[in-house]
Design a protein around this motif. Sequence first.
Motif, mmCIF file in Angstrom:
data_model
loop_
_atom_site.group_PDB
_atom_site.id
_atom_site.type_symbol
_atom_site.label_atom_id
_atom_site.label_comp_id
_atom_site.label_asym_id
_atom_site.label_seq_id
_atom_site.Cartn_x
_atom_site.Cartn_y
_atom_site.Cartn_z
ATOM 1 N N GLU A 257 -54.008 -39.058 32.084
ATOM 2 C CA GLU A 257 -55.427 -39.318 32.336
ATOM 3 C C GLU A 257 -56.088 -40.033 31.163
ATOM 4 O OE1 GLU A 257 -59.514 -37.062 33.824
ATOM 5 O OE2 GLU A 257 -57.632 -35.933 33.661
ATOM 6 N N MET A 258 -55.724 -39.655 29.928
ATOM 7 C CA MET A 258 -56.288 -40.352 28.770
ATOM 8 C C MET A 258 -55.939 -41.834 28.828
ATOM 9 S SD MET A 258 -56.075 -38.092 25.278
ATOM 10 C CE MET A 258 -54.294 -37.977 25.277
ATOM 11 N N HIS A 259 -54.691 -42.121 29.139
ATOM 12 C CA HIS A 259 -54.218 -43.506 29.200
ATOM 13 C C HIS A 259 -54.948 -44.278 30.291
ATOM 14 C CE1 HIS A 259 -51.141 -46.667 30.233
ATOM 15 N NE2 HIS A 259 -51.257 -46.841 28.936
ATOM 16 N N ARG A 260 -55.070 -43.674 31.463
ATOM 17 C CA ARG A 260 -55.742 -44.338 32.584
ATOM 18 C C ARG A 260 -57.201 -44.626 32.258
ATOM 19 N NH1 ARG A 260 -59.121 -42.754 36.206
ATOM 20 N NH2 ARG A 260 -58.886 -40.544 35.677
ATOM 21 N N ARG A 261 -57.896 -43.634 31.697
ATOM 22 C CA ARG A 261 -59.311 -43.820 31.389
ATOM 23 C C ARG A 261 -59.508 -44.822 30.255
ATOM 24 N NH1 ARG A 261 -61.833 -37.823 31.117
ATOM 25 N NH2 ARG A 261 -63.623 -39.032 30.359
ATOM 26 N N ALA A 262 -58.549 -44.882 29.335
ATOM 27 C CA ALA A 262 -58.630 -45.870 28.255
ATOM 28 C C ALA A 262 -58.500 -47.284 28.813
ATOM 29 C CB ALA A 262 -57.544 -45.603 27.217
ATOM 30 N N LEU A 263 -57.594 -47.477 29.765
ATOM 31 C CA LEU A 263 -57.440 -48.795 30.387
ATOM 32 C C LEU A 263 -58.721 -49.204 31.107
ATOM 33 C CD1 LEU A 263 -53.812 -48.586 31.842
ATOM 34 C CD2 LEU A 263 -54.586 -49.970 29.910
ATOM 35 N N GLU A 264 -59.353 -48.248 31.791
ATOM 36 C CA GLU A 264 -60.612 -48.543 32.479
ATOM 37 C C GLU A 264 -61.693 -48.938 31.475
ATOM 38 O OE1 GLU A 264 -61.522 -45.056 34.696
ATOM 39 O OE2 GLU A 264 -60.002 -45.422 36.247
ATOM 40 N N LEU A 265 -61.758 -48.209 30.366
ATOM 41 C CA LEU A 265 -62.764 -48.498 29.344
ATOM 42 C C LEU A 265 -62.525 -49.866 28.715
ATOM 43 C CD1 LEU A 265 -65.125 -47.628 27.540
ATOM 44 C CD2 LEU A 265 -63.474 -46.451 26.067
ATOM 45 N N LEU A 266 -61.272 -50.166 28.395
ATOM 46 C CA LEU A 266 -60.955 -51.456 27.789
ATOM 47 C C LEU A 266 -61.209 -52.599 28.763
ATOM 48 C CD1 LEU A 266 -57.694 -50.438 25.931
ATOM 49 C CD2 LEU A 266 -59.817 -51.182 24.850
ATOM 50 N N GLY A 267 -60.994 -52.331 30.060
ATOM 51 C CA GLY A 267 -61.249 -53.355 31.063
ATOM 52 C C GLY A 267 -62.719 -53.701 31.172
#
Length: 376
Positions: A257-267
Motif C-alpha cells: 500500500e505504501m508503494h501504491r500510494r507513493a506512485l499515486e502521489l508522484l503521478g
Amino acid sequence: MTTPTVSSPGRLSVARLTELATAQGPCITLVIPHSDGDSFRIKIKDVLRQVEERAGGLAPAVRATLSNAAADGVQPGTFVLLQCGATAEHFETPELLREQVSIGPRFSLRALLPLLSRPQEFLLLALSQNRTRLLRCTATTSEEIAFPAGVPTSLEDAMQTSQPDHMLDNRSAGGPSMGSMRGVMFGTTTEREDKYERLLQFFSALNRGLQPLFAENIPVVPVGVEHELALYRTVNTYPHLVEPGIHGAPDGLKGGEMHRRALELLGATLPEPIRKTLENFDKQVGTGHASVHAQEIVKAAFEGRVASLFLQQDAQYHGDFDAARQRVRHAEDSEENDLLNDAIVQTIANGGFAAVLPASAMPQGVPVCATFRYPL
C-alpha cells in the motif's frame, strides 16, 4: 520471415523509449490494463481478435507470451507488449494505463508516456518511533535498504547517543551536600514536551545521517502519522522531499500500500524540470519559442525543433505530415493517423522531452503545448 524473439526488460527506461522512437515499422503496441486475472484473460482474447483482423495475427512466440501471461495470472495493473520486426518485448506495471491496440509505422509512445512522467526511482522513508525504514523503489519494485552506519533507526537508538538540549540544561550540577540528588533533573517541562523534544532530536539525527544517500537527488516520499510528518518537515533540509507525504502508520499499512500510494502521489506531483518549464511558458508564447497550436507543434517536431512537448491524455489531432512539402494535413476523422503520437516520436527521437500531464497542469488548460529550441 524471421521469427520474433520475446524479451522482458522489466521496466521502460528513458533510453529504451528513445530507441523505440527510432524503430522502423510496422510496429505493434499492445497496452492491456486489468484489475484481475479474469478481466486480463478476457481482454487478451479481444486483443488477439483485433490484431488478427488488422494485421493477420501475431507471431507464435508473441502469441505464446500473451497466452502464458494469461495462464500465470498477473497482479492488477497493465501488461505491455511491443513488437517491431524480429524483436518483441513485454513488461508489467502496477499503474493503470489507457488501453491501446496500435499497428502502424511507429510505436504508440503516447500510451507509455505516463510511465516516464514521474521519476524512475524514488525512496520511501517510513517514519516510526520503533523502527524507521528506508526503501528504494521503482514503478514495479520496492526493496528495503540499510541506513548508513551510525544513523539511528528508532527513538530508543537516538536517545542512547544523545539527549535533548533542554534536559541537559535543566540538570543540576549538584554539590557535595546534595547527596543522591546529584544529576537529578528538576526542569518543569511536561512529559509531552519531553517526548516532543526527544522525537525532534531523533528526526534531526535521521535528516543529517541520510544526506549521503540523498546525494542522488531522487525524490523521497515520507510516510508516517500526521503529527510526526509535520515534525519531520521542521528539521528536513533535503529539497526533494515529496509533499504532502503519505499519512498513516507505516507498520499499519497493508503490503504494497505504501508503494501504491507513493506512485499515486508522484503521478500527481510535477517533476522539477517540468514545473520550471511550465512556469516560464507564458513568457515564451508569442516570441516564437513556444506554441499551443497543434499544427505548429507537429511541424516543428518533424523539423527536430521541439525541446519539450506536453499534452493531455485526451488530446486529439489526426492527419498526416507531407515531408516533401513540409505541410501538416489535419483530418477530423479519428481513425486517421495520430499526429500527436508522431510529434511525440519525433520529439524523443531528436533528443527532446515529452510528457502527458493533467489538464490542471497545462498552461490555461490547453490540450497540447511545446517549447522550441529555436524560433520559427
